[in-house]
Design a protein around this motif. Structure first.
Motif, PDB file in Angstrom:
ATOM      1  N   PRO A  96       0.810  -1.232   0.000  1.00  0.00           N
ATOM      2  CA  PRO A  96       0.000   0.000   0.000  1.00  0.00           C
ATOM      3  C   PRO A  96       0.836   1.271   0.000  1.00  0.00           C
ATOM      4  O   PRO A  96       0.702   2.131   0.859  1.00  0.00           O
ATOM      5  N   ARG A  97       1.739   1.395  -0.984  1.00  0.00           N
ATOM      6  CA  ARG A  97       2.618   2.556  -1.054  1.00  0.00           C
ATOM      7  C   ARG A  97       2.493   3.233  -2.407  1.00  0.00           C
ATOM      8  O   ARG A  97       2.115   2.612  -3.415  1.00  0.00           O
ATOM      9  N   ALA A  98       2.832   4.504  -2.444  1.00  0.00           N
ATOM     10  CA  ALA A  98       2.794   5.257  -3.693  1.00  0.00           C
ATOM     11  C   ALA A  98       3.844   4.714  -4.653  1.00  0.00           C
ATOM     12  O   ALA A  98       4.840   4.122  -4.243  1.00  0.00           O
ATOM     13  N   GLY A  99       3.618   4.917  -5.951  1.00  0.00           N
ATOM     14  CA  GLY A  99       4.628   4.556  -6.935  1.00  0.00           C
ATOM     15  C   GLY A  99       4.215   3.513  -7.932  1.00  0.00           C
ATOM     16  O   GLY A  99       4.809   3.375  -8.990  1.00  0.00           O
ATOM     17  N   SER A 100       3.207   2.692  -7.608  1.00  0.00           N
ATOM     18  CA  SER A 100       2.676   1.698  -8.548  1.00  0.00           C
ATOM     19  C   SER A 100       3.776   0.810  -9.118  1.00  0.00           C
ATOM     20  O   SER A 100       4.537   0.209  -8.359  1.00  0.00           O
ATOM     21  N   ALA A 101       3.887   0.711 -10.445  1.00  0.00           N
ATOM     22  CA  ALA A 101       4.806  -0.225 -11.083  1.00  0.00           C
ATOM     23  C   ALA A 101       6.253   0.003 -10.641  1.00  0.00           C
ATOM     24  O   ALA A 101       7.035  -0.952 -10.539  1.00  0.00           O
ATOM     25  N   TYR A 102       6.624   1.242 -10.377  1.00  0.00           N
ATOM     26  CA  TYR A 102       7.977   1.535  -9.885  1.00  0.00           C
ATOM     27  C   TYR A 102       8.229   0.814  -8.567  1.00  0.00           C
ATOM     28  O   TYR A 102       9.232   0.112  -8.397  1.00  0.00           O
ATOM     29  N   THR A 103       7.316   0.961  -7.621  1.00  0.00           N
ATOM     30  CA  THR A 103       7.473   0.341  -6.305  1.00  0.00           C
ATOM     31  C   THR A 103       7.409  -1.174  -6.400  1.00  0.00           C
ATOM     32  O   THR A 103       8.187  -1.884  -5.752  1.00  0.00           O
ATOM     33  N   TYR A 104       6.485  -1.695  -7.216  1.00  0.00           N
ATOM     34  CA  TYR A 104       6.344  -3.145  -7.342  1.00  0.00           C
ATOM     35  C   TYR A 104       7.614  -3.751  -7.941  1.00  0.00           C
ATOM     36  O   TYR A 104       8.095  -4.792  -7.482  1.00  0.00           O
ATOM     37  N   GLY A 105       8.151  -3.113  -8.981  1.00  0.00           N
ATOM     38  CA  GLY A 105       9.372  -3.610  -9.593  1.00  0.00           C
ATOM     39  C   GLY A 105      10.549  -3.558  -8.645  1.00  0.00           C
ATOM     40  O   GLY A 105      11.382  -4.474  -8.605  1.00  0.00           O
ATOM     41  N   TYR A 106      10.639  -2.472  -7.853  1.00  0.00           N
ATOM     42  CA  TYR A 106      11.726  -2.279  -6.902  1.00  0.00           C
ATOM     43  C   TYR A 106      11.717  -3.390  -5.844  1.00  0.00           C
ATOM     44  O   TYR A 106      12.764  -3.968  -5.518  1.00  0.00           O
ATOM     45  N   THR A 107      10.562  -3.712  -5.322  1.00  0.00           N
ATOM     46  CA  THR A 107      10.486  -4.668  -4.218  1.00  0.00           C
ATOM     47  C   THR A 107      10.702  -6.113  -4.664  1.00  0.00           C
ATOM     48  O   THR A 107      11.138  -6.945  -3.857  1.00  0.00           O
ATOM     49  N   VAL A 108      10.413  -6.417  -5.921  1.00  0.00           N
ATOM     50  CA  VAL A 108      10.484  -7.816  -6.367  1.00  0.00           C
ATOM     51  C   VAL A 108      11.673  -8.083  -7.278  1.00  0.00           C
ATOM     52  O   VAL A 108      12.365  -9.096  -7.119  1.00  0.00           O
ATOM     53  N   LEU A 109      11.943  -7.192  -8.223  1.00  0.00           N
ATOM     54  CA  LEU A 109      12.954  -7.454  -9.245  1.00  0.00           C
ATOM     55  C   LEU A 109      14.239  -6.664  -9.055  1.00  0.00           C
ATOM     56  O   LEU A 109      15.222  -6.920  -9.752  1.00  0.00           O
ATOM     57  N   GLY A 110      14.248  -5.702  -8.152  1.00  0.00           N
ATOM     58  CA  GLY A 110      15.484  -5.001  -7.855  1.00  0.00           C
ATOM     59  C   GLY A 110      15.453  -3.521  -8.197  1.00  0.00           C
ATOM     60  O   GLY A 110      14.610  -3.039  -8.948  1.00  0.00           O
ATOM     61  N   GLU A 111      16.422  -2.798  -7.629  1.00  0.00           N
ATOM     62  CA  GLU A 111      16.456  -1.337  -7.727  1.00  0.00           C
ATOM     63  C   GLU A 111      16.599  -0.853  -9.161  1.00  0.00           C
ATOM     64  O   GLU A 111      15.921   0.092  -9.569  1.00  0.00           O
ATOM     65  N   ILE A 112      17.453  -1.494  -9.962  1.00  0.00           N
ATOM     66  CA  ILE A 112      17.669  -1.015 -11.323  1.00  0.00           C
ATOM     67  C   ILE A 112      16.402  -1.178 -12.162  1.00  0.00           C
ATOM     68  O   ILE A 112      16.100  -0.337 -13.015  1.00  0.00           O
ATOM     69  N   VAL A 113      15.631  -2.236 -11.902  1.00  0.00           N
ATOM     70  CA  VAL A 113      14.367  -2.423 -12.625  1.00  0.00           C
ATOM     71  C   VAL A 113      13.367  -1.358 -12.189  1.00  0.00           C
ATOM     72  O   VAL A 113      12.661  -0.766 -13.015  1.00  0.00           O
ATOM     73  N   GLY A 114      13.296  -1.116 -10.863  1.00  0.00           N
ATOM     74  CA  GLY A 114      12.415  -0.069 -10.360  1.00  0.00           C
ATOM     75  C   GLY A 114      12.775   1.283 -10.946  1.00  0.00           C
ATOM     76  O   GLY A 114      11.899   2.053 -11.375  1.00  0.00           O
ATOM     77  N   TRP A 115      14.077   1.598 -10.955  1.00  0.00           N
ATOM     78  CA  TRP A 115      14.524   2.870 -11.527  1.00  0.00           C
ATOM     79  C   TRP A 115      14.137   2.975 -12.999  1.00  0.00           C
ATOM     80  O   TRP A 115      13.609   3.992 -13.447  1.00  0.00           O
ATOM     81  N   PHE A 116      14.401   1.917 -13.731  1.00  0.00           N
ATOM     82  CA  PHE A 116      14.118   1.883 -15.165  1.00  0.00           C
ATOM     83  C   PHE A 116      12.644   2.178 -15.436  1.00  0.00           C
ATOM     84  O   PHE A 116      12.306   3.014 -16.277  1.00  0.00           O
ATOM     85  N   ILE A 117      11.748   1.532 -14.692  1.00  0.00           N
ATOM     86  CA  ILE A 117      10.316   1.743 -14.905  1.00  0.00           C
ATOM     87  C   ILE A 117       9.890   3.120 -14.408  1.00  0.00           C
ATOM     88  O   ILE A 117       9.133   3.841 -15.072  1.00  0.00           O
ATOM     89  N   GLY A 118      10.354   3.508 -13.230  1.00  0.00           N
ATOM     90  CA  GLY A 118       9.983   4.820 -12.683  1.00  0.00           C
ATOM     91  C   GLY A 118      10.430   5.959 -13.577  1.00  0.00           C
ATOM     92  O   GLY A 118       9.657   6.887 -13.864  1.00  0.00           O
ATOM     93  N   TRP A 119      11.679   5.897 -14.026  1.00  0.00           N
ATOM     94  CA  TRP A 119      12.222   6.940 -14.899  1.00  0.00           C
ATOM     95  C   TRP A 119      11.428   7.036 -16.200  1.00  0.00           C
ATOM     96  O   TRP A 119      11.134   8.116 -16.686  1.00  0.00           O
ATOM     97  N   ASP A 120      11.077   5.875 -16.740  1.00  0.00           N
ATOM     98  CA  ASP A 120      10.335   5.868 -17.994  1.00  0.00           C
ATOM     99  C   ASP A 120       8.915   6.376 -17.796  1.00  0.00           C
ATOM    100  O   ASP A 120       8.389   7.118 -18.635  1.00  0.00           O
ATOM    101  N   LEU A 121       8.268   6.008 -16.684  1.00  0.00           N
ATOM    102  CA  LEU A 121       6.897   6.463 -16.445  1.00  0.00           C
ATOM    103  C   LEU A 121       6.824   7.971 -16.227  1.00  0.00           C
ATOM    104  O   LEU A 121       5.807   8.598 -16.536  1.00  0.00           O
ATOM    105  N   LEU A 122       7.891   8.556 -15.690  1.00  0.00           N
ATOM    106  CA  LEU A 122       7.901  10.015 -15.543  1.00  0.00           C
ATOM    107  C   LEU A 122       7.709  10.689 -16.903  1.00  0.00           C
ATOM    108  O   LEU A 122       6.938  11.647 -17.035  1.00  0.00           O
TER     109      LEU A 122
END
Length: 492
Positions: A96-122
């Protein structure tokens, strides 16, 4: 003294946030305020999904690609979107945290995946705001013409557009689109409670307008128009699905508001499913009415419903539809600018972007700095780029986010099956795999300009990650903020 907490599993680029500590690790910035109930969340989702898909895209696809089978196009796209929506719903109930796909990717697949998705979604979400604002500006210009109101040509379009009598080399800007982006940023900064009331009101008006179109239009259906249901063949219906798919997401941006829900784990999964279901019913009924009122060959691709009702002697309803389209599509701006600001806020709070961006307003508890930065960025894009060039900045990131979320839900289900999930994706792993395959298939339809822009943005993101984000991450054991969170001064 309690034992120090681990910063999470994995190392380096692939370190992951531990789900059971995500509340503690997501500190800083003053926090967001939980004010959104199920009704408001569902309205935000519907507001993001229903927009140009009904008011213009349905007519264009029917006329050019699918004929009456545009109904099938929407159903195919809806099924594919639902496959991803179920995965989002499982994560929304679990994290239940802000960030959606960025947060989900970060917690399961790792920081670089989270960054990649978050940066792209911006970029993707900000560009969508700009594209939709340009589209609304077009409706606004048509409405002015309908009312015989003239405005200076220099303010009616971006450089490179040919509207108006403007001398070569003179200054041009899409002023209405600029002001609209800034207006939405201002509304979002008034606090989520007040902003959600505004969004909910507009969504009610939009749904009411669509229902009016359906109810009135059903009396003017000529069933002969359905006789050639697949004029472009079944392949035309699938090609149409690839186009209208971009009209059946929006719940992904809504899920970024999980941290502002009064009961995220209970309400967010329901809001995702409800918003998609409501939108699909309205899309299907609207398509039936449109292709029943007008032969697909005669549908106006730019103003389908307005021209359809004008053709049956109801020009007054066409005017109402034009006004309603402006109001209704505005809700898409709200949902995606909110989504972009929450993704940026989460990345900043995690240390991947400067902490300055995650500071919230002391009273309204919204990420006002990030909202204004992205609102101004979308205004610049909307004011200075033609809609075609702006649209090329969108699509690929959202599809990749769908892939990441669907992969992550499979991985987490098998790695940590006992986590307390308030919603479980049905048909595991088949349903998420459908979402993965369909998203990858749609990516193949994107032109090379989209790939070039994506590669340039991704390259810039990699530079920022290795130059700044990796060292400043809250998950970095050598980072002072990380030590404070974990209680561990070691370099583990």
């Amino acid at each position: 003294m309690s034992a120090p907490r681990s910063l999470g599993s994995g190392s380096g680029m692939f370190r992951r946030k531990p789900i059971d500590q995500i509340e503690e690790l997501s500190d800083g910035g003053g926090g967001l305020q939980r004010t959104l109930g199920l009704r408001q969340l569902t309205a935000i989702g519907v507001g993001g999904i229903i927009g140009a898909g009904i008011f213009s895209l349905a007519g264009a696809v029917a006329n050019e690609k699918a004929g009456p089978a545009v109904l099938i196009s929407f159903l195919i796209a809806g099924i594919a979107s639902a496959a991803a929506a179920f995965s989002y719903a499982e994560f929304a109930g679990l994290i239940p945290r802000a960030g959606s796909a960025y947060t989900y990717g970060y917690t399961v697949l790792g920081e670089i995946v989270g960054w990649f998705i978050g940066w792209d979604l911006l970029l993707e979400y900000t560009a969508i705001v700009a594209v939709v604002a340009i589209g609304i500006s077009g409706y606004f210009n048509e409405l002015l013409g309908y009312l015989d109101i003239g405005l200076p040509a220099w303010m009616l379009g971006a450089p490179g557009t040919e509207k108006g009598d403007v001398a070569a080399g003179s200054y041009k800007i899409n002023l209405f689109a600029v002001l609209l982006c800034l207006l939405i940023a201002f509304i979002l900064n008034q606090g989520m409670k007040n902003a959600a009331r505004f969004e909910t009101l507009l969504v009610y008006l939009k749904v009411g307008l669509v229902l009016l179109v359906i109810v009135v239009g059903v009396f003017h259906i000529n069933t002969d128009n359905y006789s050639n249901f697949f004029p472009f063949g079944l392949s035309g219906a699938f090609a149409g699905a690839a186009t209208v798919f971009f009209a059946v997401f929006g719940y992904d941006a809504m899920s970024t508001a999980a941290e502002e829900s009064t009961d995220s784990q209970k309400h967010m999964p329901k809001a995702i499913i409800y918003s998609l279901a409501i939108s699909m019913v309205l899309y299907v009924l609207a398509c039936l009415v449109l292709t029943g009122m007008v032969n697909y060959k005669d549908i106006d691709s730019e103003a389908a419903f307005s021209s359809a009702f004008a053709g049956v002697g109801m020009k007054w309803l066409g005017l109402i539809i034009a006004v309603g389209a402006i109001i209704g599509i505005t809700t898409v701006l709200f949902t995606f600018l909110m989504g972009a600001s929450r993704v940026g806020y989460s990345m900043s709070r995690d240390g991947l972007l400067p902490k300055w961006f995650s500071k919230t307003h002391p009273v309204r508890k919204v990420p006002s700095r990030m909202t204004w930065v992205l609102g101004i960025a979308s205004a610049i894009i909307a004011g200075l780029l033609p809609i075609g060039e702006a649209a090329e900045l969108t699509n690929i990131g959202i599809l990749l986010a769908f892939v990441v979320v669907c992969v992550a839900v499979i991985v987490l289900r098998y790695k940590q099956p006992d986590l307390p999930r308030t919603f479980k994706t049905p048909g595991m792993p088949v349903v998420p795999i459908i979402g993965i395959v369909f998203s990858l298939w749609l990516i193949t339809f994107l032109n090379y300009h989209t790939w070039l822009r994506f590669a340039a943005w991704f390259g810039l993101g990699l530079i920022i990650y290795f130059a700044y984000s990796r060292r400043h991450s809250a998950m970095n054991a050598n980072n002072g903020d990380a030590k404070q969170v974990s209680g561990d001064d070691s370099n583990a």
